[in-house]
Structures are given as C-alpha cells and as structure tokens.
Design a protein around this motif. Structure first.
Motif, PDB file in Angstrom:
ATOM      1  N   ASN A  97     -92.726 -85.188  50.984  1.00 35.37           N
ATOM      2  CA  ASN A  97     -92.475 -86.524  50.421  1.00 35.37           C
ATOM      3  C   ASN A  97     -91.298 -86.509  49.444  1.00 35.37           C
ATOM      4  OD1 ASN A  97     -94.716 -87.537  51.871  1.00 35.37           O
ATOM      5  ND2 ASN A  97     -96.084 -86.825  50.256  1.00 35.37           N
ATOM      6  N   ASN A  98     -90.219 -85.813  49.844  1.00 33.22           N
ATOM      7  CA  ASN A  98     -88.982 -85.726  49.060  1.00 33.22           C
ATOM      8  C   ASN A  98     -89.145 -85.055  47.706  1.00 33.22           C
ATOM      9  OD1 ASN A  98     -87.329 -87.031  51.028  1.00 33.22           O
ATOM     10  ND2 ASN A  98     -88.283 -88.962  50.424  1.00 33.22           N
ATOM     11  N   LYS A  99     -90.166 -84.212  47.559  1.00 30.24           N
ATOM     12  CA  LYS A  99     -90.378 -83.501  46.299  1.00 30.24           C
ATOM     13  C   LYS A  99     -90.631 -82.022  46.614  1.00 30.24           C
ATOM     14  CE  LYS A  99     -93.402 -83.756  42.203  1.00 30.24           C
ATOM     15  NZ  LYS A  99     -93.265 -82.379  41.859  1.00 30.24           N
ATOM     16  N   ALA A 100     -89.907 -81.142  45.928  1.00 31.93           N
ATOM     17  CA  ALA A 100     -90.102 -79.702  46.124  1.00 31.93           C
ATOM     18  C   ALA A 100     -91.496 -79.320  45.643  1.00 31.93           C
ATOM     19  CB  ALA A 100     -89.038 -78.921  45.360  1.00 31.93           C
ATOM     20  N   VAL A 101     -92.260 -78.673  46.537  1.00 30.26           N
ATOM     21  CA  VAL A 101     -93.636 -78.314  46.189  1.00 30.26           C
ATOM     22  C   VAL A 101     -93.921 -76.814  46.257  1.00 30.26           C
ATOM     23  CG1 VAL A 101     -94.633 -80.568  46.770  1.00 30.26           C
ATOM     24  CG2 VAL A 101     -94.459 -78.819  48.543  1.00 30.26           C
ATOM     25  N   LEU A 102     -93.131 -76.084  47.041  1.00 30.12           N
ATOM     26  CA  LEU A 102     -93.372 -74.649  47.182  1.00 30.12           C
ATOM     27  C   LEU A 102     -92.049 -73.892  47.234  1.00 30.12           C
ATOM     28  CD1 LEU A 102     -96.105 -74.831  49.962  1.00 30.12           C
ATOM     29  CD2 LEU A 102     -96.485 -73.943  47.652  1.00 30.12           C
ATOM     30  N   ILE A 103     -92.080 -72.677  46.686  1.00 31.67           N
ATOM     31  CA  ILE A 103     -90.927 -71.779  46.772  1.00 31.67           C
ATOM     32  C   ILE A 103     -91.455 -70.409  47.170  1.00 31.67           C
ATOM     33  CG2 ILE A 103     -90.985 -71.209  44.308  1.00 31.67           C
ATOM     34  CD1 ILE A 103     -87.885 -71.115  44.402  1.00 31.67           C
ATOM     35  N   SER A 104     -90.736 -69.752  48.079  1.00 35.74           N
ATOM     36  CA  SER A 104     -91.119 -68.459  48.636  1.00 35.74           C
ATOM     37  C   SER A 104     -92.326 -68.645  49.564  1.00 35.74           C
ATOM     38  CB  SER A 104     -91.380 -67.437  47.537  1.00 35.74           C
ATOM     39  OG  SER A 104     -91.449 -66.136  48.095  1.00 35.74           O
ATOM     40  N   PHE A 105     -93.074 -67.602  49.823  1.00 34.40           N
ATOM     41  CA  PHE A 105     -94.255 -67.731  50.676  1.00 34.40           C
ATOM     42  C   PHE A 105     -95.400 -66.920  50.118  1.00 34.40           C
ATOM     43  CE2 PHE A 105     -97.003 -66.178  54.129  1.00 34.40           C
ATOM     44  CZ  PHE A 105     -97.512 -67.392  54.545  1.00 34.40           C
ATOM     45  N   GLN A 106     -96.460 -67.616  49.778  1.00 38.60           N
ATOM     46  CA  GLN A 106     -97.746 -67.006  49.441  1.00 38.60           C
ATOM     47  C   GLN A 106     -98.790 -67.819  50.190  1.00 38.60           C
ATOM     48  OE1 GLN A 106     -96.105 -67.716  46.097  1.00 38.60           O
ATOM     49  NE2 GLN A 106     -95.333 -65.646  45.835  1.00 38.60           N
ATOM     50  N   GLU A 107     -99.514 -67.167  51.053  1.00 41.13           N
ATOM     51  CA  GLU A 107    -100.460 -67.861  51.924  1.00 41.13           C
ATOM     52  C   GLU A 107    -101.442 -68.723  51.131  1.00 41.13           C
ATOM     53  OE1 GLU A 107    -103.400 -66.945  55.689  1.00 41.13           O
ATOM     54  OE2 GLU A 107    -102.053 -65.374  54.969  1.00 41.13           O
ATOM     55  N   ASP A 108    -101.953 -68.207  50.020  1.00 42.25           N
ATOM     56  CA  ASP A 108    -102.903 -68.984  49.202  1.00 42.25           C
ATOM     57  C   ASP A 108    -102.294 -70.283  48.712  1.00 42.25           C
ATOM     58  OD1 ASP A 108    -104.537 -66.805  49.578  1.00 42.25           O
ATOM     59  OD2 ASP A 108    -104.454 -66.103  47.505  1.00 42.25           O
ATOM     60  N   SER A 109    -101.056 -70.210  48.223  1.00 39.83           N
ATOM     61  CA  SER A 109    -100.381 -71.418  47.716  1.00 39.83           C
ATOM     62  C   SER A 109    -100.135 -72.409  48.839  1.00 39.83           C
ATOM     63  CB  SER A 109     -99.045 -71.043  47.079  1.00 39.83           C
ATOM     64  OG  SER A 109     -99.250 -70.185  45.987  1.00 39.83           O
ATOM     65  N   TYR A 110     -99.780 -71.929  50.005  1.00 39.42           N
ATOM     66  CA  TYR A 110     -99.535 -72.812  51.152  1.00 39.42           C
ATOM     67  C   TYR A 110    -100.839 -73.520  51.536  1.00 39.42           C
ATOM     68  CZ  TYR A 110     -94.704 -71.574  52.204  1.00 39.42           C
ATOM     69  OH  TYR A 110     -93.329 -71.440  52.174  1.00 39.42           O
ATOM     70  N   ALA A 111    -101.923 -72.761  51.615  1.00 41.60           N
ATOM     71  CA  ALA A 111    -103.222 -73.331  51.996  1.00 41.60           C
ATOM     72  C   ALA A 111    -103.648 -74.397  50.985  1.00 41.60           C
ATOM     73  CB  ALA A 111    -104.262 -72.236  52.098  1.00 41.60           C
ATOM     74  N   GLU A 112    -103.452 -74.090  49.708  1.00 42.25           N
ATOM     75  CA  GLU A 112    -103.844 -75.018  48.642  1.00 42.25           C
ATOM     76  C   GLU A 112    -102.996 -76.281  48.639  1.00 42.25           C
ATOM     77  OE1 GLU A 112    -103.607 -74.893  43.832  1.00 42.25           O
ATOM     78  OE2 GLU A 112    -104.478 -73.119  44.798  1.00 42.25           O
ATOM     79  N   THR A 113    -101.681 -76.117  48.792  1.00 40.29           N
ATOM     80  CA  THR A 113    -100.756 -77.251  48.678  1.00 40.29           C
ATOM     81  C   THR A 113    -100.635 -78.053  49.975  1.00 40.29           C
ATOM     82  OG1 THR A 113     -99.496 -75.985  47.049  1.00 40.29           O
ATOM     83  CG2 THR A 113     -98.384 -77.876  48.039  1.00 40.29           C
ATOM     84  N   LEU A 114    -100.681 -77.359  51.114  1.00 42.34           N
ATOM     85  CA  LEU A 114    -100.444 -78.040  52.388  1.00 42.34           C
ATOM     86  C   LEU A 114    -101.711 -78.177  53.223  1.00 42.34           C
ATOM     87  CD1 LEU A 114     -97.164 -76.158  53.318  1.00 42.34           C
ATOM     88  CD2 LEU A 114     -97.376 -78.363  52.167  1.00 42.34           C
ATOM     89  N   GLY A 115    -102.749 -77.401  52.857  1.00 42.80           N
ATOM     90  CA  GLY A 115    -104.053 -77.330  53.460  1.00 42.80           C
ATOM     91  C   GLY A 115    -104.265 -78.087  54.679  1.00 42.80           C
TER      92      GLY A 115
END
Length: 115
Positions: A97-115
């Motif tokens: 939605n035009n906002k930076a939400v993640l940098i790099s790759f950590q599976e936990d962060s991806y699951a939490e943010t993009l779930g």
C-alpha cells in the motif's frame, strides 16, 4: 505490493520464493535495471534508518577504501552513494500500500507482516 531488489541476490531469491509459496501477489522492481529515486531512498531511510538501508556487508561497500566508508556518515551522503551504487542498497525492500514494511528477509517477520 512491490518487492525492490536485484534478481541475482540470494536474500531476494529467498524472499521471492517465500512470497510465491504463500501465493502472495507482487510486482518486482529490479533497481539495477529500473534505478531508484532519491525520494524513494529517503522514504526508506525515514522508515528504517539510513544505516539499515545501506548494505555494509556486500562487495560494493567492501570495495570502498576505509576513508571512503568513513566519509559516508549521514543520510544525504548515503542516499547519494546508493543512487550511484544500487548494489549497496539492503534488499529486498517490500512496500505494501505504497509504504515500506519490510527490509531484508526474515521468515518470521514476513509471516507476521504479510501473513
């Protein structure tokens, strides 16, 4: 959703594989080919901090002399350097939605943010 990075980066490959595995649609922006603007880098630096956006672990950074590295000591200098050396941008960076939400790759962060 837009994924910013370069396709031959292992971290980007892991992130893209995770997104595909979870059936998450995205557009890929290859900043080696398409470039990146100072405005976009400023947004990311304001979100994550310029020191997080500047990739100090890669070869591009390591090829600089110690004095050149020391001279990049603030956001403006870092942005100027990253515009001219896109490989020095930490990747991938994901915008939702035009906002930076993640940098790099950590599976936990991806699951939490993009779930």
């Amino acid at each position: 959703m837009i994924v910013y990075g370069i396709p031959n980066c292992n971290t980007v490959k892991k992130a893209l594989d995770w997104l595909k595995l979870h059936n998450i649609e995205f557009e890929f922006h290859d900043f080696k080919k398409k470039g990146i603007t100072a405005e976009k880098l400023t947004e990311w630096c304001n979100t994550f901090g310029w020191e997080a956006v500047l990739n100090r672990k890669g070869l591009t950074w390591k090829k600089l002399t110690k004095d050149e590295q020391i001279a990049i000591d603030n956001q403006d200098k870092a942005i100027s350097y990253m515009i001219n050396n896109t490989s020095a941008i930490k990747r991938p960076i994901i915008e939702k939605n035009n906002k930076a939400v993640l940098i790099s790759f950590q599976e936990d962060s991806y699951a939490e943010t993009l779930g």
